[in-house]
Write an enzyme that holds these catalytic residues in place. Structure first.
Site, PDB file in Angstrom:
ATOM      1  N   HIS A 137       0.932  -1.359  -0.070  1.00 10.24           N
ATOM      2  CA  HIS A 137       0.038   0.118  -0.045  1.00 10.24           C
ATOM      3  C   HIS A 137       0.763   1.317   0.102  1.00 10.24           C
ATOM      4  O   HIS A 137       0.228   2.369   0.414  1.00 10.24           O
ATOM      5  CB  HIS A 137      -0.848   0.011   1.178  1.00 10.24           C
ATOM      6  CG  HIS A 137      -1.851  -1.192   1.300  1.00 10.24           C
ATOM      7  ND1 HIS A 137      -3.239  -1.006   0.983  1.00 10.24           N
ATOM      8  CD2 HIS A 137      -1.521  -2.454   1.614  1.00 10.24           C
ATOM      9  CE1 HIS A 137      -3.856  -2.105   1.120  1.00 10.24           C
ATOM     10  NE2 HIS A 137      -2.951  -3.105   1.553  1.00 10.24           N
ATOM     11  N   LYS A 150      -8.567  13.611   6.252  1.00 10.92           N
ATOM     12  CA  LYS A 150      -7.937  12.240   6.012  1.00 10.92           C
ATOM     13  C   LYS A 150      -6.800  12.537   7.063  1.00 10.92           C
ATOM     14  O   LYS A 150      -6.489  13.510   7.498  1.00 10.92           O
ATOM     15  CB  LYS A 150      -7.066  12.056   4.617  1.00 10.92           C
ATOM     16  CG  LYS A 150      -6.458  13.303   3.925  1.00 10.92           C
ATOM     17  CD  LYS A 150      -5.978  13.334   2.753  1.00 10.92           C
ATOM     18  CE  LYS A 150      -7.129  13.595   1.506  1.00 10.92           C
ATOM     19  NZ  LYS A 150      -7.485  12.571   0.600  1.00 10.92           N
ATOM     20  N   ARG A 151      -5.739  11.481   7.250  1.00 10.83           N
ATOM     21  CA  ARG A 151      -4.691  11.565   8.143  1.00 10.83           C
ATOM     22  C   ARG A 151      -3.930  12.870   7.700  1.00 10.83           C
ATOM     23  O   ARG A 151      -3.943  13.077   6.526  1.00 10.83           O
ATOM     24  CB  ARG A 151      -3.929  10.325   8.077  1.00 10.83           C
ATOM     25  CG  ARG A 151      -4.326   9.184   8.866  1.00 10.83           C
ATOM     26  CD  ARG A 151      -4.568   9.469  10.357  1.00 10.83           C
ATOM     27  NE  ARG A 151      -3.411   9.427  11.173  1.00 10.83           N
ATOM     28  CZ  ARG A 151      -2.889   8.493  11.935  1.00 10.83           C
ATOM     29  NH1 ARG A 151      -3.775   7.459  12.264  1.00 10.83           N
ATOM     30  NH2 ARG A 151      -1.915   8.620  12.400  1.00 10.83           N
ATOM     31  N   LYS A 194       0.248  14.408   2.122  1.00 12.52           N
ATOM     32  CA  LYS A 194      -1.164  14.800   1.431  1.00 12.52           C
ATOM     33  C   LYS A 194      -1.456  16.195   1.244  1.00 12.52           C
ATOM     34  O   LYS A 194      -2.494  16.778   1.224  1.00 12.52           O
ATOM     35  CB  LYS A 194      -1.980  14.036   2.583  1.00 12.52           C
ATOM     36  CG  LYS A 194      -2.141  12.609   2.748  1.00 12.52           C
ATOM     37  CD  LYS A 194      -2.941  12.234   3.508  1.00 12.52           C
ATOM     38  CE  LYS A 194      -2.641  10.497   3.894  1.00 12.52           C
ATOM     39  NZ  LYS A 194      -3.467   9.626   2.998  1.00 12.52           N
ATOM     40  N   THR A 239      -8.661   6.450  -1.058  1.00 14.27           N
ATOM     41  CA  THR A 239      -9.881   5.781  -1.219  1.00 14.27           C
ATOM     42  C   THR A 239     -10.951   6.748  -0.557  1.00 14.27           C
ATOM     43  O   THR A 239     -12.261   6.600  -1.132  1.00 14.27           O
ATOM     44  CB  THR A 239     -10.036   4.486  -0.189  1.00 14.27           C
ATOM     45  OG1 THR A 239      -9.495   4.958   1.067  1.00 14.27           O
ATOM     46  CG2 THR A 239      -9.373   3.354  -0.862  1.00 14.27           C
ATOM     47  N   LYS A 255     -15.229   7.790  -2.128  1.00 14.35           N
ATOM     48  CA  LYS A 255     -16.387   8.044  -1.116  1.00 14.35           C
ATOM     49  C   LYS A 255     -17.173   9.294  -1.555  1.00 14.35           C
ATOM     50  O   LYS A 255     -18.386   9.308  -1.822  1.00 14.35           O
ATOM     51  CB  LYS A 255     -16.093   8.053   0.323  1.00 14.35           C
ATOM     52  CG  LYS A 255     -15.598   6.713   0.442  1.00 14.35           C
ATOM     53  CD  LYS A 255     -14.618   6.723   2.043  1.00 14.35           C
ATOM     54  CE  LYS A 255     -13.944   5.473   2.072  1.00 14.35           C
ATOM     55  NZ  LYS A 255     -12.749   5.600   3.068  1.00 14.35           N
TER      56      LYS A 255
HETATM   57  F1  GPW Z   1       2.294   2.554   4.838  1.00  8.86           F
HETATM   58  N1  GPW Z   1      -1.991   3.338   3.803  1.00  8.86           N
HETATM   59  C1  GPW Z   1      -2.213   3.521   5.034  1.00  8.86           C
HETATM   60  F2  GPW Z   1       1.572   1.306   3.005  1.00  8.86           F
HETATM   61  O1  GPW Z   1      -3.551   3.863   5.304  1.00  8.86           O
HETATM   62  F3  GPW Z   1       1.328   0.496   4.939  1.00  8.86           F
HETATM   63  N2  GPW Z   1      -1.526   3.196   6.099  1.00  8.86           N
HETATM   64  C2  GPW Z   1      -0.165   2.700   5.839  1.00  8.86           C
HETATM   65  O2  GPW Z   1       0.484   2.286   6.697  1.00  8.86           O
HETATM   66  C3  GPW Z   1       0.010   2.205   4.660  1.00  8.86           C
HETATM   67  C4  GPW Z   1      -0.824   2.830   3.499  1.00  8.86           C
HETATM   68  C5  GPW Z   1       1.525   1.678   4.226  1.00  8.86           C
HETATM   69  C6  GPW Z   1      -3.012   3.678   2.740  1.00  8.86           C
HETATM   70  C7  GPW Z   1      -2.221   4.481   1.573  1.00  8.86           C
HETATM   71  O3  GPW Z   1      -1.634   5.660   2.107  1.00  8.86           O
HETATM   72  C8  GPW Z   1      -3.248   4.849   0.516  1.00  8.86           C
HETATM   73  O4  GPW Z   1      -2.798   5.653  -0.479  1.00  8.86           O
HETATM   74  C9  GPW Z   1      -4.209   3.772   0.070  1.00  8.86           C
HETATM   75  O5  GPW Z   1      -5.158   4.185  -0.540  1.00  8.86           O
HETATM   76  C10 GPW Z   1      -4.612   2.952   1.425  1.00  8.86           C
HETATM   77  O6  GPW Z   1      -3.633   2.551   2.243  1.00  8.86           O
HETATM   78  C11 GPW Z   1      -5.280   1.799   1.120  1.00  8.86           C
HETATM   79  O7  GPW Z   1      -4.592   0.775  -0.236  1.00  8.86           O
END
Ligand code: GPW
Length: 829
Positions: free
Chosen positions: A373, A565-566, A571, A676, A680
């Site tokens: 991710h 968002k975070r 971002k 994501t 939404k």
């Molecule tokens: F670093 N994402 C997240 F890749 O929410 F593991 N936390 C995390 O720790 C990571 C990724 C990691 C997010 C991405 O930033 C976002 O772009 C993506 O839509 C989401 O994961 C789901 O795939």
């Protein structure tokens, strides 16, 4: 004996009144019975919270019926199953989602209203289950909903944290973290399985023993804890299927430390025992960096070990030959967090099931798939070898062996290219010798997935280039999606009704491609009228929330512009705030007649900063400082307002998203793996203001570039621009707003200094300066479009109409067919 058992079962079945009924009177009886007997309040006197408890227990009963039937059906059919391993799930609330998926929302609403309660009011009593940080965790939740709805035989596994993601408290504009002890008021949505427990081992030594003349390894653990299962039934929509999210809690183990009782120090022995529970006590709140922490590694192994034992137990109930394992089991790694599962399966097969290494390895290579991710190499997990060796000595050996074999094989394929060999090695020989979890996951998985097309391209050309060149066939991508059940049906019931009315069917709730049917009515005056009404009502709801929370009154005629968002530098919430400062500055310098032409805005920002992330915390403070100035300036009035929504979470998102006219997804190109939130908003008819990053690139293809506001550098321009740097003498507007902060225009001059340093002068890593001009242009285009409400509404309808591709149903079907190789298994009604 068989006859006896059958007779007993028949007698039991006879004592059952059949399945629970869902007419209003039956529902009322059930709710009151639960108030009286489960909650133990008198049915003649109970408050809204107790009513919610009684209500949710009656829903739980109905969930359990379907869940039992589904589990029994899966057991009988014995299909190949997928096991989704994730350290995080952001489920939010369960009540509304459950009754909607069970198809008894209206029955409950009526039953309650006859009792003098309102369904919505009781639903508000529920707290969020926040066992995750952000996008990754909510994605897991959306995917569970799709797995259930599409009838896939799936299990989710995770950790039952006692403390979820911290609550964000804002004092004087600063973020403070408060513990989220979410289980305080009980949790009707889980079922404690006191008999489903497994021992989990830690520390100790590895010894060699002779078994039937064969050398084998025995791990003598130094500590043992017990994992107890808590099952959370996940109902599908329009199906009886109800799958399991099994979360593990840590409990002290009785098997192990009998010795400590004999030392005479009984009190200390009991207190020490209790420490076992800390393993599942708290979620790590840093979105993505938690390197080298022992407790985190313990959490990862604890949940992996219990899950693998459970999976193998289920397999062995029906099979006695591990050659069939790969035909019955698919294991999905949600990022690298559960990657210890690989060495754990090897360990169990080799050390406990006595398979040869090569046979075990053959199995492992066919069952794991891995989704990454992240885009940034810095985001990749590393486990220090010293830490792993002390906590899980046998796993370290196994990983070394896997790596040895891999590197030998690699040498044959690519020769003695030492740079490449050392980049690809699972073991990193740096200052701190460590295990690269991503390399381990890639080497041992049959498929590696990215989460959007842009992400996939970056994986192939940058992050995992070496591996892609070695095994191109392993790499795929499945663009993320979100569930329309939660993000339209639950959170935006009026839009849901309107869509169904114009499409003449509710079928889109299971088959979201049908939403494209709205396209032909996008310019229809009647639909436009009704669409605007629905949006207005949602804005009203949001405005009431803002007023209740902050005392600020906002105008419904203003454009509601949202970024939630975070908080992360990439971002670029800071870009948003600098844009707001610019807008404020412009308004201040206008004369009366120019001010009348300004499109009024309510800017809404929300999100949590990781507790140790100083710059992110400064961004939150800056937002408050700027809001303080703008919101109290009588020159500005309703033309511009800035609101920070505290404690952003899933249920806040459900309220805010339907009320947004515009939403911002403005990461520096090449940094958001997917995103994501944008999906939404798109579903709910908010227009997007976005960079060409992550999944927005695919959104543009679906709805057309003319239906959103695009700006900023493209992925391939970023390195060059970074090289060039932002020249403050050219970017005058940008220089001016940064200067305003530096000059103390919003107070806290010294405190904001280091924040300004991140964007001006030589640094500006995330390119706020070079994107600022085109950002302002995109904002101006949004203003212009908003004035033409007919055009705006058409764009809004087309956004919803084009959102179908971004349903997690599509993502999950793709995973099922092209990664996991599983088939639907639908429990008959
Ligand atoms: F670093 N994402 C997240 F890749 O929410 F593991 N936390 C995390 O720790 C990571 C990724 C990691 C997010 C991405 O930033 C976002 O772009 C993506 O839509 C989401 O994961 C789901 O795939």
């Amino acid at each position: 004996a068989l006859g006896e058992r059958r007779a007993k079962a028949e007698r039991m079945f006879g004592l059952m009144d059949g399945f629970l009924k869902s007419d209003p009177i039956s529902l009322q009886k059930d709710i009151l019975n639960h108030v009286e007997y489960t909650v133990a309040r008198s049915r003649f006197s109970f408050d809204d919270f107790e009513a919610y408890q009684g209500l949710s227990h009656s829903v739980r009963d109905r969930l359990i019926e379907r869940w039992h039937d589904t589990q029994l059906y899966f057991k009988r059919k014995d299909p190949k199953r997928v096991y989704f391993l994730s350290l995080e799930y952001l489920m939010g609330r369960s009540l509304s989602n459950s009754v909607i998926n069970l198809g008894i929302r209206d029955e409950y609403a009526e039953a309650l209203s006859q009792l003098g309660f309102e369904f919505e009011v009781l639903a508000e009593q529920e707290g969020d289950a926040a066992l995750g940080n952000g996008g990754l965790a909510r994605l897991s939740a959306c995917q569970m909903d799709s797995l259930a709805t599409l009838d896939y035989p799936a299990w989710g596994y995770g950790l039952r944290y006692q403390y979820g993601l911290f609550r964000q408290l804002i004092l004087d504009g600063f973020q403070h973290e408060q513990p989220d002890y979410w289980l305080n008021f009980g949790n009707p949505w889980e079922i404690e399985r006191i008999h489903v427990t497994y021992p989990v081992k830690f520390y100790g030594t590895v010894e060699e023993e002779l078994l039937n003349g064969k050398k084998c390894k025995v791990w003598i653990p130094g500590e043992m804890v017990e994992a107890v299962a808590y099952d959370n039934p996940i109902p599908g929509y329009g199906t009886r299927n109800t799958i399991t999210l099994r979360l593990w809690a840590a409990k002290p183990s009785d098997q192990y430390d009998m010795e400590s009782y004999n030392t005479g120090d009984y009190i200390n022995a009991v207190v020490n025992r209790q420490k076992a529970e800390t393993i599942s006590s708290v979620l790590y709140p840093d979105d993505r960096s938690h390197q080298g922490k022992e407790l985190r590694l313990k959490q990862q192994y604890f949940f992996v070990s219990a899950s693998i034992q459970d999976i193998i137990r289920r397999f062995k109930d029906a099979h006695n030959n591990f050659d069939e394992f790969q035909e019955k089991v698919a294991l999905q790694l949600n990022d690298t967090h559960p990657s210890l599962a690989i060495s754990e399966v090897m360990r169990v097969l080799v050390d406990e099931e006595n398979l040869d290494w090569s046979r075990a390895w053959g199995i492992v290579c066919k069952i794991f798939s891995f989704t990454t991710h992240t885009v940034l190499a810095e985001g990749l997990e590393k486990i220090p070898v010293d830490l792993l060796g002390s906590l899980l000595p046998r796993h370290l050996e196994i990983i070394y062996d896997i790596n040895f074999n891999f590197v030998e094989e690699l040498k044959k394929r690519i020769g003695m290219d030492y740079n490449r060999l050392s980049r690809m090695s699972i073991v990193e020989d740096g200052a701190v010798k460590s295990i690269r979890s991503a390399n381990l996951s890639i080497v041992c998985s049959h498929t590696v997935n990215g989460v959007s097309r842009v992400h996939f391209e970056l994986l192939k050309t940058k992050l995992f280039k070496d591996f892609y060149e070695l095994w191109p066939e392993k790499f795929q991508y499945k663009t993320n999606g979100v569930t329309q059940r939660r993000w339209i049906v639950v959170s935006n019931p009026s839009l849901c009704g309107l869509i169904s009315k114009w499409l003449g069917t509710e079928a889109w709730i299971r088959n979201v491609d049908l939403l494209t049917g709205l396209r032909e009515y996008a310019a229809n005056a009647d639909l436009q009228q009704e669409w605007k009404m629905v949006r207005k009502v949602n804005k009203m709801r949001l405005a009431e929330y803002i007023e209740a929370m902050s005392g600020l009154k906002v105008s419904l005629d203003a454009m509601f512009d949202v970024q939630i968002k975070r908080i992360h530098e990439y971002k670029r919430q800071l870009l948003n705030i600098l844009g707001i400062i610019h807008r404020y500055d412009c308004i201040k310098s206008m004369n009366e007649s120019d001010r009348r032409k300004v499109v009024p805005r309510v800017c809404i920002i929300g999100g949590k900063a990781a507790p140790g992330y100083e710059i992110a915390k400064k961004i939150i403070k800056l937002c408050h400082a700027v809001a303080e100035k703008i919101n109290n300036d009588s020159d500005v009035g309703d033309l511009l307002k800035l609101v920070f929504i505290p404690d952003y979470n899933v249920s806040v998102a459900e309220l805010v998203i339907p009320g947004a006219d515009l939403s911002q997804h403005i990461s520096t190109a090449g940094h958001e793996a997917s995103g994501t939130g944008c999906m939404k908003f798109l579903m709910n008819g908010s227009l997007l203001l976005a960079t060409a990053d992550g999944s927005t690139v695919e959104i543009i293809e679906e709805i057309g570039a003319e239906n959103l506001f695009l700006f900023g550098a493209k992925v391939d321009e970023v390195p060059m621009l970074r090289e060039k740097g932002t020249d403050m003498r050219v970017n005058l507007q940008f220089a001016r707003v940064v200067r305003m902060i530096r000059d103390g225009y919003f107070g806290f001059q010294d405190y904001f200094e280091s924040l300004c340093d991140t964007v001006d002068g030589g640094s500006d890593f995330y390119l706020l300066g070079s994107d600022f001009g085109s950002y302002l242009e995109a904002q101006a285009a949004a203003d212009k479009a908003f004035v033409d409400q007919e055009k705006w509404t058409r764009m809004s309808i087309l956004s919803t109409a084009g959102s179908g591709r971004f349903s997690s149903d599509r993502t999950i079907q793709d995973y099922a067919e092209n990664t996991w190789g599983i088939e639907r298994c639908r429990c008959p009604f």
